[in-house]
Scaffold this motif. Structure first.
Motif, PDB file in Angstrom:
ATOM      1  N   VAL A  34       0.823  -1.209   0.000  1.00  0.00           N
ATOM      2  CA  VAL A  34       0.000   0.000   0.000  1.00  0.00           C
ATOM      3  C   VAL A  34       0.859   1.262   0.000  1.00  0.00           C
ATOM      4  O   VAL A  34       0.744   2.111  -0.885  1.00  0.00           O
ATOM      5  CB  VAL A  34      -0.934   0.006   1.226  1.00  0.00           C
ATOM      6  CG1 VAL A  34      -1.684   1.328   1.322  1.00  0.00           C
ATOM      7  CG2 VAL A  34      -1.912  -1.153   1.155  1.00  0.00           C
ATOM      8  N   ILE A  35       1.715   1.380   0.990  1.00  0.00           N
ATOM      9  CA  ILE A  35       2.471   2.623   1.182  1.00  0.00           C
ATOM     10  C   ILE A  35       3.402   2.931   0.009  1.00  0.00           C
ATOM     11  O   ILE A  35       3.484   4.093  -0.421  1.00  0.00           O
ATOM     12  CB  ILE A  35       3.245   2.580   2.521  1.00  0.00           C
ATOM     13  CG1 ILE A  35       2.235   2.579   3.674  1.00  0.00           C
ATOM     14  CG2 ILE A  35       4.208   3.749   2.646  1.00  0.00           C
ATOM     15  CD1 ILE A  35       2.855   2.531   5.046  1.00  0.00           C
ATOM     16  N   PRO A  36       4.138   1.953  -0.567  1.00  0.00           N
ATOM     17  CA  PRO A  36       5.018   2.293  -1.692  1.00  0.00           C
ATOM     18  C   PRO A  36       4.294   2.961  -2.856  1.00  0.00           C
ATOM     19  O   PRO A  36       4.762   3.967  -3.393  1.00  0.00           O
ATOM     20  CB  PRO A  36       5.593   0.928  -2.097  1.00  0.00           C
ATOM     21  CG  PRO A  36       5.570   0.120  -0.848  1.00  0.00           C
ATOM     22  CD  PRO A  36       4.308   0.544  -0.149  1.00  0.00           C
ATOM     23  N   VAL A  37       3.150   2.417  -3.252  1.00  0.00           N
ATOM     24  CA  VAL A  37       2.451   3.006  -4.404  1.00  0.00           C
ATOM     25  C   VAL A  37       1.825   4.348  -4.032  1.00  0.00           C
ATOM     26  O   VAL A  37       1.769   5.265  -4.869  1.00  0.00           O
ATOM     27  CB  VAL A  37       1.395   2.020  -4.953  1.00  0.00           C
ATOM     28  CG1 VAL A  37       0.231   1.849  -4.003  1.00  0.00           C
ATOM     29  CG2 VAL A  37       0.886   2.492  -6.319  1.00  0.00           C
ATOM     30  N   LEU A  38       1.366   4.513  -2.797  1.00  0.00           N
ATOM     31  CA  LEU A  38       0.821   5.808  -2.377  1.00  0.00           C
ATOM     32  C   LEU A  38       1.877   6.908  -2.495  1.00  0.00           C
ATOM     33  O   LEU A  38       1.621   7.989  -3.048  1.00  0.00           O
ATOM     34  CB  LEU A  38       0.324   5.730  -0.930  1.00  0.00           C
ATOM     35  CG  LEU A  38      -1.078   5.176  -0.682  1.00  0.00           C
ATOM     36  CD1 LEU A  38      -1.348   5.123   0.813  1.00  0.00           C
ATOM     37  CD2 LEU A  38      -2.128   6.016  -1.376  1.00  0.00           C
TER      38      LEU A  38
END
Length: 457
Positions: free
Chosen positions: A226-230
């Motif tokens: 989740v966090i990497p693409v955000l």
């Protein structure tokens, strides 16, 4: 009920048409962005026919009418304040969402942004979670052979949403950040490209490493993260919007997407992706340590405090953490805790319904309790429990008791977004979840009767 008359009275009690910056509605509430909330006659609004409560949250003044009624009131209310019927304000020249964000503090604005990104993709995750639950039942009770075609295909269906999660998040986040949604999807696609090792379901596989000008690039994909693409899509949006300001219109369609994808792709694989993976793993590790060490105490605290967190609007940011848990831990142990806090409000509202002699309060408390059991708590929280204060405290007690039990019995969910009765469809241990449901409801019911409240005449 005369919906036009209620709408006209509402405009007057809101301080007039010019005090309403923007208007929209959801399934149960009018959502209004107000210029000066001190000009609102809140008590007068709550006395209007059909109104089940009113409160200010997330930069909006929200009025609860209930399903069906809110649509009919909005049809008459929107023209009176200059809002269009597609839920976008016209009197200030900006969207309702932008107007609401402008009224929020930075932290609340951040939480709302995360909510806007994840809410559209919740149905996909819910569907995947329900399929995982079905597969679990099939495997546990030997309904079908795990090697059979139907099991293999259902397993593909259940994992698809998590494998392409970066694409879904990329599209939704790009739109929220004001960028091209399809470019966001492309960035998500780069992060789960078949050339990268898919870590979904793998535990001991080792990825290859590329030599990029002396810098080692680990060829590991970001499926389920989740966090990497955000973080990456946030950078992409900045790059795209910056380029559109300087690239001539004649070549914008060719140059802007080209440079945006190349630059952001390198940033994703070389910098943001690895940092985001470390950050995401760190968050889930900390939560896992707290969950494993504190155990029921963590459930007691989280279940008791969740309703207070809801009042601030910060709970909208939890979807990102829960999605990360699903990918890294294999289950969402936060959602059952939130569910206990929600159904506890149903128990408290039931107690108010049982004891009150006020007919209007009875008319609000009954539907509000049912709504809470179905996972929609605003009518119970703002229409009944918070209004009388002590039932709100009683609901916190019930939520704490239920939260402690579901943590003690290690109840997890296969998805995000569903609480109350609907969560039975995605929970991994329906029996203990049901027991926790009863503990939270009965605990809040008894606590409400013991604490009492000041009855309205």
């Amino acid at each position: 009920m005369n919906h036009r008359e209620v709408a006209e009275q509402l405009v007057a009690k809101l301080g007039g048409k010019n005090n309403v910056i923007s208007a929209a509605h959801c399934a149960t509430r009018l959502r209004l962005v107000i210029e000066d909330e001190n000009s609102i006659d809140k008590n007068g609004i709550e006395e209007l026919e059909g109104v089940k409560g009113a409160f200010s949250s997330s930069g909006q003044f929200q009025i609860i009418f209930g399903t069906g009624t809110v649509n009919k009131v909005y049809q008459h209310f929107a023209p009176l304040v200059g809002a269009s019927m597609d839920d976008e304000s016209t009197n200030k020249g900006e969207s309702h969402s932008d107007a609401a964000k402008r009224k929020m503090n930075p932290f609340a604005r951040f939480a709302r942004t995360l909510s806007n990104i994840f809410v559209p993709i919740i149905p996909a995750i819910v569907a995947a979670g329900m399929l995982m639950g079905l597969l679990g039942l099939m495997k546990t009770y030997n309904w079908v052979d795990p090697e059979s075609a139907i099991f293999v295909m259902l397993d593909m269906f259940s994992s698809a949403a998590f494998i392409i999660l970066p694409i879904l998040i990329g599209f939704s986040a790009a739109k929220e950040f004001g960028a091209n949604g399809y470019l966001g999807a492309v960035i998500g696609g780069i992060m789960i490209h078949p050339s990268l090792l898919n870590p979904w379901g793998l535990t001991d596989a080792t990825p290859d490493t590329l030599d990029f000008f002396g810098f080692g690039v680990e060829m590991l994909g970001y499926q389920g993260t989740v966090i990497p693409v955000l973080l990456t899509v946030y950078i992409m949006a900045k790059v795209e919007k910056g380029l559109r300001k300087i690239v001539p219109n004649a070549i914008d369609l060719l140059v802007t997407p080209f440079i945006t994808v190349i630059f952001t792709g390198f940033v994703a694989l070389l910098i943001i992706g690895p940092i985001g993976r470390i950050l995401g793993n760190g968050i889930t590790t900390v939560l896992d340590v707290v969950y494993s060490t504190a155990g029921p105490i963590a459930g007691l605290v989280f279940g008791g405090l969740y309703s207070t967190i809801v009042l601030t609007g910060v709970h909208h940011s939890f979807h990102a953490i829960e999605a990360e848990l699903l990918a890294n831990v294999g289950g969402n142990y936060l959602l059952p805790i939130w569910a206990m806090a929600n159904v506890a409000h149903g128990g408290a509202a039931l107690a108010v319904l049982f004891k009150t002699k006020n007919k209007k309060v009875k008319g609000i408390a009954g539907p509000a309790a049912l709504s809470a059991f179905l996972g929609i708590t605003e009518p119970a929280i703002f229409g009944v429990n918070l209004k009388y204060r002590r039932p709100f405290i009683a609901a916190a007690i019930g939520g704490a008791l239920g939260g402690a039990y579901v943590v003690f019995t290690n109840v997890m969910a296969n998805g995000i977004g569903l609480t109350g009765i609907p969560q039975f469809a995605i929970v991994q241990d329906p029996l203990n979840y049901g027991i926790g449901f009863l503990i939270a409801t009965i605990g809040a019911f008894i606590a409400t009767l013991l604490l009492g409240w000041k009855e309205e005449k």
